[in-house]
Design a protein around this motif. Structure first.
Motif, PDB file in Angstrom:
ATOM      1  N   UNK A   1       0.828  -1.209   0.000  1.00  0.00           N
ATOM      2  CA  UNK A   1       0.000   0.000   0.000  1.00  0.00           C
ATOM      3  C   UNK A   1       0.860   1.256   0.000  1.00  0.00           C
ATOM      4  N   UNK A   2       1.940   1.228   0.802  1.00  0.00           N
ATOM      5  CA  UNK A   2       2.875   2.360   0.826  1.00  0.00           C
ATOM      6  C   UNK A   2       3.519   2.533  -0.545  1.00  0.00           C
ATOM      7  N   UNK A   3       3.950   1.413  -1.155  1.00  0.00           N
ATOM      8  CA  UNK A   3       4.579   1.493  -2.485  1.00  0.00           C
ATOM      9  C   UNK A   3       3.633   2.161  -3.477  1.00  0.00           C
ATOM     10  N   UNK A   4       2.357   1.749  -3.403  1.00  0.00           N
ATOM     11  CA  UNK A   4       1.357   2.312  -4.319  1.00  0.00           C
ATOM     12  C   UNK A   4       1.149   3.796  -4.042  1.00  0.00           C
ATOM     13  N   UNK A   5       1.093   4.146  -2.758  1.00  0.00           N
ATOM     14  CA  UNK A   5       0.867   5.536  -2.373  1.00  0.00           C
ATOM     15  C   UNK A   5       2.046   6.422  -2.800  1.00  0.00           C
ATOM     16  N   UNK A   6       3.270   5.876  -2.621  1.00  0.00           N
ATOM     17  CA  UNK A   6       4.452   6.706  -2.879  1.00  0.00           C
ATOM     18  C   UNK A   6       4.876   6.742  -4.354  1.00  0.00           C
ATOM     19  N   UNK A   7       4.366   5.783  -5.164  1.00  0.00           N
ATOM     20  CA  UNK A   7       4.807   5.710  -6.575  1.00  0.00           C
ATOM     21  C   UNK A   7       4.635   7.033  -7.338  1.00  0.00           C
ATOM     22  N   UNK A   8       3.442   7.699  -7.269  1.00  0.00           N
ATOM     23  CA  UNK A   8       3.332   8.967  -8.006  1.00  0.00           C
ATOM     24  C   UNK A   8       4.263  10.053  -7.462  1.00  0.00           C
ATOM     25  N   UNK A   9       4.571  10.010  -6.150  1.00  0.00           N
ATOM     26  CA  UNK A   9       5.510  10.989  -5.573  1.00  0.00           C
ATOM     27  C   UNK A   9       6.910  10.769  -6.151  1.00  0.00           C
ATOM     28  N   UNK A  10       7.257   9.475  -6.303  1.00  0.00           N
ATOM     29  CA  UNK A  10       8.569   9.158  -6.861  1.00  0.00           C
ATOM     30  C   UNK A  10       8.653   9.672  -8.302  1.00  0.00           C
ATOM     31  N   UNK A  11       7.534   9.461  -9.016  1.00  0.00           N
ATOM     32  CA  UNK A  11       7.501   9.938 -10.404  1.00  0.00           C
ATOM     33  C   UNK A  11       7.641  11.469 -10.455  1.00  0.00           C
ATOM     34  N   UNK A  12       6.941  12.154  -9.545  1.00  0.00           N
ATOM     35  CA  UNK A  12       7.015  13.622  -9.510  1.00  0.00           C
ATOM     36  C   UNK A  12       8.446  14.082  -9.245  1.00  0.00           C
ATOM     37  N   UNK A  13       9.130  13.430  -8.279  1.00  0.00           N
ATOM     38  CA  UNK A  13      10.508  13.827  -7.952  1.00  0.00           C
ATOM     39  C   UNK A  13      11.415  13.575  -9.160  1.00  0.00           C
ATOM     40  N   UNK A  14      11.266  12.399  -9.792  1.00  0.00           N
ATOM     41  CA  UNK A  14      12.111  12.085 -10.957  1.00  0.00           C
ATOM     42  C   UNK A  14      11.903  13.112 -12.077  1.00  0.00           C
ATOM     43  N   UNK A  15      10.636  13.423 -12.356  1.00  0.00           N
ATOM     44  CA  UNK A  15      10.347  14.373 -13.453  1.00  0.00           C
ATOM     45  C   UNK A  15      10.869  15.763 -13.121  1.00  0.00           C
ATOM     46  N   UNK A  16      10.632  16.200 -11.871  1.00  0.00           N
ATOM     47  CA  UNK A  16      11.049  17.562 -11.510  1.00  0.00           C
ATOM     48  C   UNK A  16      12.564  17.687 -11.451  1.00  0.00           C
ATOM     49  N   UNK A  17      13.246  16.591 -11.105  1.00  0.00           N
ATOM     50  CA  UNK A  17      14.720  16.653 -11.098  1.00  0.00           C
ATOM     51  C   UNK A  17      15.221  16.938 -12.523  1.00  0.00           C
ATOM     52  N   UNK A  18      14.630  16.237 -13.494  1.00  0.00           N
ATOM     53  CA  UNK A  18      15.035  16.461 -14.894  1.00  0.00           C
ATOM     54  C   UNK A  18      14.741  17.911 -15.291  1.00  0.00           C
ATOM     55  N   UNK A  19      13.543  18.389 -14.927  1.00  0.00           N
ATOM     56  CA  UNK A  19      13.140  19.740 -15.340  1.00  0.00           C
ATOM     57  C   UNK A  19      14.008  20.820 -14.695  1.00  0.00           C
ATOM     58  N   UNK A  20      14.250  20.685 -13.390  1.00  0.00           N
ATOM     59  CA  UNK A  20      15.000  21.742 -12.696  1.00  0.00           C
ATOM     60  C   UNK A  20      16.485  21.693 -13.047  1.00  0.00           C
ATOM     61  N   UNK A  21      17.002  20.472 -13.262  1.00  0.00           N
ATOM     62  CA  UNK A  21      18.397  20.379 -13.713  1.00  0.00           C
ATOM     63  C   UNK A  21      18.517  20.948 -15.118  1.00  0.00           C
TER      64      UNK A  21
END
Ligand code: 0O2
Length: 210
Positions: A3-23
């Protein structure tokens, strides 16, 4: 756990995407051969244990995490000089891939601990296979000196669980003042530093091409 994995998956995606964008913002300054107000960018999803601790401390029910905990997804942008921070904030305000919902200026109003940083809370839309999900994400913008202090204080905080012995507390406050003075000194010789960096970058380019 699933359940935690499912809950955190979109957060992980957001961090990955924003890292690319801000870098990517940093890379654009490099291409323009302009002084970059961004030195480096990091990101993380808050560990489950820290989410639980914070929820407990602030009385946030677990079914309200999505709307009440703003930093499950967190990004940090480190700047060389204090003046760069507001420039970065302005660049974030101009973007249309997320919406800023809150700003907290702990530079003008530093925390009692000595903590200084500029916090921007955004709503970031993540595309998932079940549709769009809008998530709160916290972006902390700070100088290298502020980051040095915060990183050290954070690890000590972990050791002492927020209950610092008086002498350590005093030393940390002294160190925060020293970091503040360092930022001020660096701002005063900013022109010199940037000239030296530009000279070094040109030399690197020439050496590469010869
Ligand atoms: P971690 O491990 O960084 O994820 P508040 O009640 O105001 O303290 P709030 O409402 O969550 O907390 O908002 P705030 O203060 O804007 O943001 C909290 C985050 O800012 C912290 O996350 C730290 O990253 C950073 N921060 C705030 N105050 C301090 C401080 O005194 N020292 C250091 N080192 N960092 C600070 P977390 O949840 O503490 O943890």
């Amino acid at each position: 756990m699933k359940q935690w994995d499912q809950f955190l998956a979109p957060y992980k995606q957001a961090v990955d995407e924003l890292k690319v964008k801000l870098k990517g913002m940093r890379r654009q300054f490099d291409h323009e051969e302009e002084h970059s107000p961004i030195e480096f960018v990091t990101g993380r999803v808050k560990p489950i244990a820290s989410i639980l601790d914070k929820a407990n401390e602030k009385g946030i029910p677990l079914d309200k995490l999505e709307t009440e905990m703003q930093d499950i997804a967190g990004l940090r942008m480190m700047c060389p000089f204090v003046d760069d921070i507001i420039r970065v904030v302005e660049l974030l305000r101009q973007r249309n891939d997320f919406e800023i919902v809150e700003e907290r200026d702990y530079i003008l109003h530093s925390k009692e601990s000595g903590y200084r940083s500029y916090h921007v809370v955004i709503v970031y839309p993540v595309q998932t296979i079940t549709g769009e999900k809008k998530l709160l994400v916290e972006i902390q913008i700070r100088t290298l000196a502020m980051n040095f202090w915060a990183t050290i204080e954070h690890s000590l905080n972990y050791k002492y669980k927020g209950q610092f012995p008086e002498d350590i507390k005093m030393r940390l406050q002294g160190a925060a003042e020293a970091a503040f003075r360092l930022d001020k000194e660096m701002s005063l010789i900013r022109g010199e530093i940037q000239e030296a960096q530009a000279f070094f970058n040109r030399k690197k380019e020439n050496d590469k091409n010869s």
